[in-house]
Design a protein around this motif. Structure first.
Motif, mmCIF file in Angstrom:
data_model
loop_
_atom_site.group_PDB
_atom_site.id
_atom_site.type_symbol
_atom_site.label_atom_id
_atom_site.label_comp_id
_atom_site.label_asym_id
_atom_site.label_seq_id
_atom_site.Cartn_x
_atom_site.Cartn_y
_atom_site.Cartn_z
ATOM 1 N N CYS A 100 0.831 -1.215 0.000
ATOM 2 C CA CYS A 100 0.000 0.000 0.000
ATOM 3 C C CYS A 100 0.860 1.258 0.000
ATOM 4 O O CYS A 100 0.512 2.273 -0.629
ATOM 5 N N THR A 101 1.992 1.188 0.697
ATOM 6 C CA THR A 101 2.898 2.337 0.752
ATOM 7 C C THR A 101 3.495 2.631 -0.616
ATOM 8 O O THR A 101 3.588 3.797 -1.034
ATOM 9 N N LEU A 135 0.825 4.204 -2.684
ATOM 10 C CA LEU A 135 0.572 5.573 -2.248
ATOM 11 C C LEU A 135 1.675 6.517 -2.720
ATOM 12 O O LEU A 135 1.405 7.609 -3.235
ATOM 13 N N THR A 187 1.189 9.487 -5.518
ATOM 14 C CA THR A 187 1.480 10.868 -5.120
ATOM 15 C C THR A 187 2.498 11.496 -6.062
ATOM 16 O O THR A 187 2.358 12.662 -6.470
ATOM 17 N N LYS A 244 -5.319 6.781 -4.943
ATOM 18 C CA LYS A 244 -4.460 7.187 -3.828
ATOM 19 C C LYS A 244 -5.192 7.071 -2.496
ATOM 20 O O LYS A 244 -4.627 6.619 -1.491
ATOM 21 N N ALA A 255 -5.302 3.437 -1.476
ATOM 22 C CA ALA A 255 -3.991 3.006 -0.992
ATOM 23 C C ALA A 255 -3.700 3.590 0.386
ATOM 24 O O ALA A 255 -3.119 2.927 1.260
ATOM 25 N N GLN A 256 -4.100 4.853 0.601
ATOM 26 C CA GLN A 256 -3.873 5.513 1.894
ATOM 27 C C GLN A 256 -4.646 4.807 3.003
ATOM 28 O O GLN A 256 -4.122 4.599 4.105
ATOM 29 N N GLN A 274 -3.013 1.423 3.700
ATOM 30 C CA GLN A 274 -1.748 1.584 4.421
ATOM 31 C C GLN A 274 -1.973 1.914 5.887
ATOM 32 O O GLN A 274 -1.333 1.364 6.779
ATOM 33 N N ALA A 330 6.831 5.438 4.082
ATOM 34 C CA ALA A 330 5.959 5.951 3.014
ATOM 35 C C ALA A 330 6.384 7.357 2.618
ATOM 36 O O ALA A 330 6.399 7.714 1.421
ATOM 37 N N THR A 346 7.632 8.570 -0.924
ATOM 38 C CA THR A 346 6.911 9.670 -1.568
ATOM 39 C C THR A 346 7.867 10.778 -1.996
ATOM 40 O O THR A 346 7.786 11.293 -3.128
#
Length: 590
Positions: free
Chosen positions: A35-36, A39, A43, A79, A82-83, A86, A148, A152
């Protein structure tokens, strides 16, 4: 661990946390990582979507412009999903780790030496399960989320480089400068965190003490004194919390200011390039979007070190308790307690509490045969309760030996030793559970009939049966539904149910009225048949019935014998009786 340098200690703590706790949750961590990655990737895609939208759609067929909002909505929804995944995965792992730490800490405290547990107030121990656990939870959450944020930022940096590598160099130059204040502030927060959590423990301990002494406080009109003590504790706690808050408060503004310099430098450079025709509006807009989006994860990474230092301070305290070596434990060659009827012998026993210059017991010798009741009497501080505590190995004798049926208690397994002993102290301990459970814990697995029989023998059945739900009635915290005498009888029923080889009574009948004491004494008389009873009593009626009386003074046995023999000897025991040291009925009985 305390002797290690701070960085080495931190690495050791982190390695232990990873090895012993996080490694158990590989699936949850894998889900959080997936998930990270999603994400971070989504992003990082935002600036490119913006750049492509400005540069492509503005020069294309106007009918295609509607695609830009659709793409942004799709990226945003993906997103958000996924957020959510996570966040749930991270909290699932973190909370399970905290639960395991709390369980290990509680197991360590319940199995630790009594001396190490009573050294701190119960409220101080409780703060490790709350304050320290909260600090560790926050540090773990921010650490995993930090991964994460790193991904990012890396993704956004990639977007910036793809958009314009020259502008990326200007923005990147500011990040190394931010490392210095982050590390310095983190060290200050770790030092302040230790003081804050110590103040938390002190405050909790004082509040517990004040509330427990509510009757004395009101009777002696100590309200103002207690309020002043609490006020000083609150002030010390406020100062500790403010020291951390002030240090934390300086972190975000520092990072914000550095971020402002980075944005200003980039805008100046980009403005010059666009004005000179060396870039497009789409590249400019996408790059600035990437820079602004990166600000939040960059600040989060800056505050990560502060949270990590607090968590490491809490983790250090938790592991320090878990790692305390036990002095009272099974010997390598320990064997089960041999069969017997409970003969107890103190052979030249000495004992000294840690940190005290004077011996609590010195050269104490006496024997209690099976079926005998031996009463330990003497002035306060003579060592009676200490002697009783050596039998189940709540402490270990520092000289001589305590033997049960010929075996030194230090050479047999703790489980077999304590299974053969029942103890009832001055303050009856009640658990926040039902009356049935409070009695049945004396022998787990006992039937309802056996529990009721023990309650009847202890003169507890009638008042238990009169409770709203009988034996299934919750007794409340500390047995709040019961009177002092009722709690003593429940505790005695627990001991009777255990059917012990050795019975230890530390003023166990002190809270009973005359009628109920007579019933309990009759039950104890039946229980004593073939068993050894060591009793500390301040009532002459209890002492007179003993087969042997051991008179103690300054940790020694200065007299031994029956009541009649000791009265005839006109020694310390006779003086205690004449001065009514055993209660109001002494004068008439003597």
């Amino acid at each position: 661990m305390a002797a290690l340098p701070a960085d080495a200690s931190s690495r050791a703590l982190i390695r232990r946390l990873l090895r012993d706790y996080l490694a158990r949750h590989r699936r949850g961590i894998l889900l959080a990582v997936l998930c990270t990655l999603a994400l971070a990737g989504l992003t990082a895609l935002y600036p490119i979507v913006i750049q492509q939208g400005f540069d492509r759609f503005s020069n294309a067929d106007p009918d295609l412009i509607w695609l830009l909002p659709v793409v942004i909505i799709l990226v945003t929804c993906a997103k958000a999903l996924a957020q959510f995944g996570q966040a749930v995965a991270v909290q699932s792992v973190v909370l399970r780790v905290i639960e395991a730490l709390q369980s290990d800490l509680f197991r360590a405290l319940t199995r630790a030496d009594l001396a190490s547990v009573v050294r701190d107030a119960p409220a101080r121990h409780a703060t490790r399960f709350t304050v320290d656990a909260a600090a560790i939870r926050e540090a773990l959450t921010k650490s995993i989320n930090g991964a994460a944020d790193i991904l990012t930022v890396v993704g956004l940096v990639g977007s910036m480089v793809w958009l314009d590598w020259q502008m990326s160099l200007i923005a990147a130059a500011m990040y190394p400068i931010a490392i210095v204040p982050i590390l310095r502030l983190g060290k200050r927060i770790r030092r302040a965190s230790g003081g804050m959590q110590e103040r938390m423990g002190e405050t909790a301990a004082q509040l517990t003490e004040s509330f427990a002494a509510a009757r004395v406080v009101r009777t002696y009109r100590l309200e103002a004194q207690e309020e002043a003590r609490a006020g000083r504790a609150f002030a010390r706690l406020r100062e500790s919390l403010f020291a951390i808050a002030r240090t934390r408060a300086s972190l975000d503004p520092t990072l914000e200011a550095l971020g402002g310099f980075a944005v200003a430098a980039v805008l100046g450079f980009v403005g010059w390039r666009v004005a000179s025709g060396q870039g497009t509006i789409g590249e400019f807009t996408g790059f600035v979007a990437a820079l602004l989006i990166a600000a939040r994860p960059a600040r989060a990474l800056g505050s990560l070190n502060a949270a990590l230092q607090e968590g490491l301070a809490g983790l250090s305290r938790v592991f320090a308790v878990i790692d305390v070596p036990r002095q009272v434990r099974d010997a390598p060659d320990a064997v089960p307690l041999p069969p017997g009827h409970g003969r107890v012998e103190f052979a030249d026993v000495g004992f000294r509490y840690d940190g005290t210059p004077d011996a609590a017991l010195e050269g104490l010798s006496f024997a209690a045969e099976p079926g005998q009741t031996v009463a330990l009497v003497g002035p306060s501080g003579a060592g009676k309760s200490t002697a009783l505590a050596l039998v189940p190995r709540l402490y270990d004798a520092t000289a001589g030996a305590v033997r049960i049926d010929g075996a030194d208690v230090r050479t047999v397994t703790l489980a077999s030793l304590r299974d053969a002993i029942a103890y009832v102290g001055q303050d009856a301990v009640m658990f926040d559970d039902t009356a049935f459970a409070n009695i049945a814990c004396g022998r787990p697995g006992a039937t309802a009939a056996e529990v009721e029989a023990a309650a009847r023998a202890a003169a507890a059945h009638d008042f238990i049966a009169a409770l709203p739900e009988g034996y299934r009635t919750p007794l409340g915290t500390g047995g709040g539904r019961l009177s002092g005498g009722q709690k003593q009888r429940v505790a005695l029923a627990r001991a009777l149910l255990r059917d012990p080889r050795v019975l230890l009574l530390d003023e166990a009948t002190s809270a009973l009225d005359a009628e109920n004491e007579a019933l309990v004494q009759a039950a104890l008389a039946r229980l004593r048949q073939g068993r050894t009873t060591l009793v500390i009593a301040h009532r002459l009626a209890t002492v007179r019935e003993a087969d042997r009386i051991v008179v103690m003074q300054d940790g020694r046995a200065v007299e031994q014998g029956t009541h009649a023999a000791l009265m005839a000897g006109d020694g310390l025991y006779a003086r205690l009786v004449r001065t009514q040291a055993f209660g109001g009925e002494v004068a008439a009985a003597a």
